[in-house]
Design a protein around this motif. Structure first.
Motif, short mmCIF file in Angstrom:
data_model
loop_
_atom_site.label_atom_id
_atom_site.label_comp_id
_atom_site.label_asym_id
_atom_site.label_seq_id
_atom_site.Cartn_x
_atom_site.Cartn_y
_atom_site.Cartn_z
N VAL A 7 27.77 25.78 47.90
CA VAL A 7 28.02 26.82 46.76
C VAL A 7 29.42 27.84 46.82
O VAL A 7 29.38 28.05 47.51
N ILE A 8 30.32 27.50 46.17
CA ILE A 8 31.37 28.15 46.24
C ILE A 8 32.09 28.65 44.66
O ILE A 8 31.12 28.06 43.39
N GLY A 9 32.31 29.94 45.13
CA GLY A 9 32.37 30.86 43.67
C GLY A 9 32.84 32.66 43.98
O GLY A 9 32.73 32.61 45.37
N LYS A 10 33.50 33.10 43.26
CA LYS A 10 33.71 34.49 43.33
C LYS A 10 32.25 34.94 43.50
O LYS A 10 31.20 34.34 42.67
N LYS A 12 29.28 37.90 43.81
CA LYS A 12 28.60 38.70 43.25
C LYS A 12 27.01 39.00 43.57
O LYS A 12 26.37 37.60 44.27
N VAL A 13 26.37 40.30 43.11
CA VAL A 13 25.47 40.38 43.78
C VAL A 13 24.31 38.91 43.11
O VAL A 13 24.19 38.70 41.83
N GLY A 14 23.53 38.63 43.74
CA GLY A 14 22.00 37.42 42.94
C GLY A 14 22.16 35.66 43.23
O GLY A 14 21.62 35.25 43.77
N ILE A 15 23.42 35.22 44.31
CA ILE A 15 23.76 33.99 43.77
C ILE A 15 22.30 34.30 44.94
O ILE A 15 22.11 32.72 44.50
N VAL A 16 22.11 34.28 46.36
CA VAL A 16 21.17 34.13 47.23
C VAL A 16 19.97 33.86 46.60
O VAL A 16 19.31 32.60 46.70
N ASP A 40 37.56 37.23 47.99
CA ASP A 40 36.56 36.89 47.58
C ASP A 40 35.65 36.48 46.27
O ASP A 40 35.06 36.16 45.90
N TYR A 41 35.63 34.92 47.53
CA TYR A 41 35.13 33.99 47.55
C TYR A 41 34.18 34.21 48.28
O TYR A 41 33.80 34.21 49.48
N PHE A 42 32.31 33.80 47.67
CA PHE A 42 31.50 33.11 48.57
C PHE A 42 31.48 31.47 48.73
O PHE A 42 31.50 30.58 47.43
N SER A 67 24.65 26.50 37.62
CA SER A 67 26.08 26.76 38.03
C SER A 67 26.72 27.21 37.08
O SER A 67 27.56 28.92 37.17
N GLU A 68 26.73 27.36 36.25
CA GLU A 68 26.86 27.89 34.57
C GLU A 68 26.38 29.21 34.53
O GLU A 68 27.05 30.41 34.07
N GLU A 69 25.45 29.70 34.26
CA GLU A 69 24.54 30.81 34.24
C GLU A 69 25.25 31.32 35.11
O GLU A 69 25.10 32.98 35.17
N LEU A 70 26.19 31.84 36.68
CA LEU A 70 26.44 32.37 37.74
C LEU A 70 27.37 32.51 38.30
O LEU A 70 28.09 33.20 38.45
N ALA A 71 27.96 31.41 37.22
CA ALA A 71 29.83 31.02 37.13
C ALA A 71 29.64 30.42 38.40
O ALA A 71 30.93 30.66 38.91
N VAL A 72 28.95 30.11 38.75
CA VAL A 72 29.95 28.94 40.56
C VAL A 72 29.59 27.58 40.52
O VAL A 72 29.14 26.91 39.84
N LYS A 73 30.49 27.37 40.96
CA LYS A 73 29.95 25.49 42.04
C LYS A 73 28.90 25.16 42.74
O LYS A 73 29.29 26.17 43.75
#
Length: 88
Positions: A7-10, A12-16, A40-42, A67-73
């Motif tokens: 997982v890579i992206g900006k 924010k709370v809740g990714i994990v 700022d990248y997770f 991915s789309e929902e969280l705006a991450v790859k």
């Protein structure tokens, strides 16, 4: 069967939480996890144990939606393929 999820992206709370919840819904166990925040990248990589009958193309579709929902790859692949791609 083993898998690797990244997982890579900006940050924010809740990714994990979201990724872990999706894995639980799919009966996939997390064996190991590494994550860091760079600026700022997770970034996160997980080693997984999947059910033997897992279909990686179906799993990719599931994680493409997340991915789309969280705006991450998010990428998931068979660990054997991942290992072969990263051997020197």
């Amino acid at each position: 069967m083993r898998g690797i999820l990244t997982v890579i992206g900006k940050d924010k709370v809740g990714i994990v939480a979201a990724v872990s919840n999706k894995l639980s819904q799919l009966d996939i166990n997390i064996e190991d996890i590494s994550q860091t925040i760079m600026d700022d990248y997770f970034t996160m990589i997980m080693s997984l144990t999947l059910p033997q009958d897992s279909d990686f193309s179906q799993l990719r579709t599931e994680f493409d939606s997340l991915s789309e929902e969280l705006a991450v790859k998010i990428t998931i692949q068979n660990a054997e393929i991942f290992d072969a791609m990263h051997k020197l």
